[in-house]
Scaffold this active site. Sequence first.
Site, PDB file in Angstrom:
ATOM      1  N   CYS A  84      -0.354  -2.327  -6.594  1.00 36.59           N
ATOM      2  CA  CYS A  84      -0.122  -0.867  -7.302  1.00 36.59           C
ATOM      3  C   CYS A  84       0.452   0.071  -6.554  1.00 36.59           C
ATOM      4  CB  CYS A  84      -1.701  -0.298  -7.211  1.00 36.59           C
ATOM      5  SG  CYS A  84      -1.907   1.257  -7.612  1.00 36.59           S
ATOM      6  N   SER A  85       1.643   0.452  -7.001  1.00 32.50           N
ATOM      7  CA  SER A  85       2.515   1.382  -6.456  1.00 32.50           C
ATOM      8  C   SER A  85       1.894   2.724  -5.713  1.00 32.50           C
ATOM      9  CB  SER A  85       3.646   1.801  -7.444  1.00 32.50           C
ATOM     10  OG  SER A  85       3.064   2.672  -8.413  1.00 32.50           O
TER      11      SER A  85
END
Length: 118
Positions: A12-13
């Site tokens: 997840c960025s």
Amino acid sequence: MADLTVLHHTGCSTSRHAVEEVAATGLQAHVVQYLKEPLSRDELVTLLGRLEDPPADLVRKDGFFRGLGLDADDFTTVDAVADLLVEHPRLMQRPVLVRGDRAVIGRPKDRVAAFLAD
């Protein structure tokens, strides 16, 4: 020992941003990849008790959630959310930052800096 914990998902960025922001502040953090080390029900209940957000916010209402045929209205209480996340840890919103008796979902990204500054 770090007094800050980041519940992190490497894919997840937004979660990666939180870990990077913590590192940039020079704070020590215990980073928990919660998909590899899922939280127990008791740990989830404790987390939900510290969360500044409503319990329902800890649940991702994404395609996986919908694919399970779940209804968001059924997951608004601490008990319901804890039970769901024990069964499906990937539905936990991320990242989550915990310090002392406070926790916050680091979404949107600017919530991370505000939490770290407190």
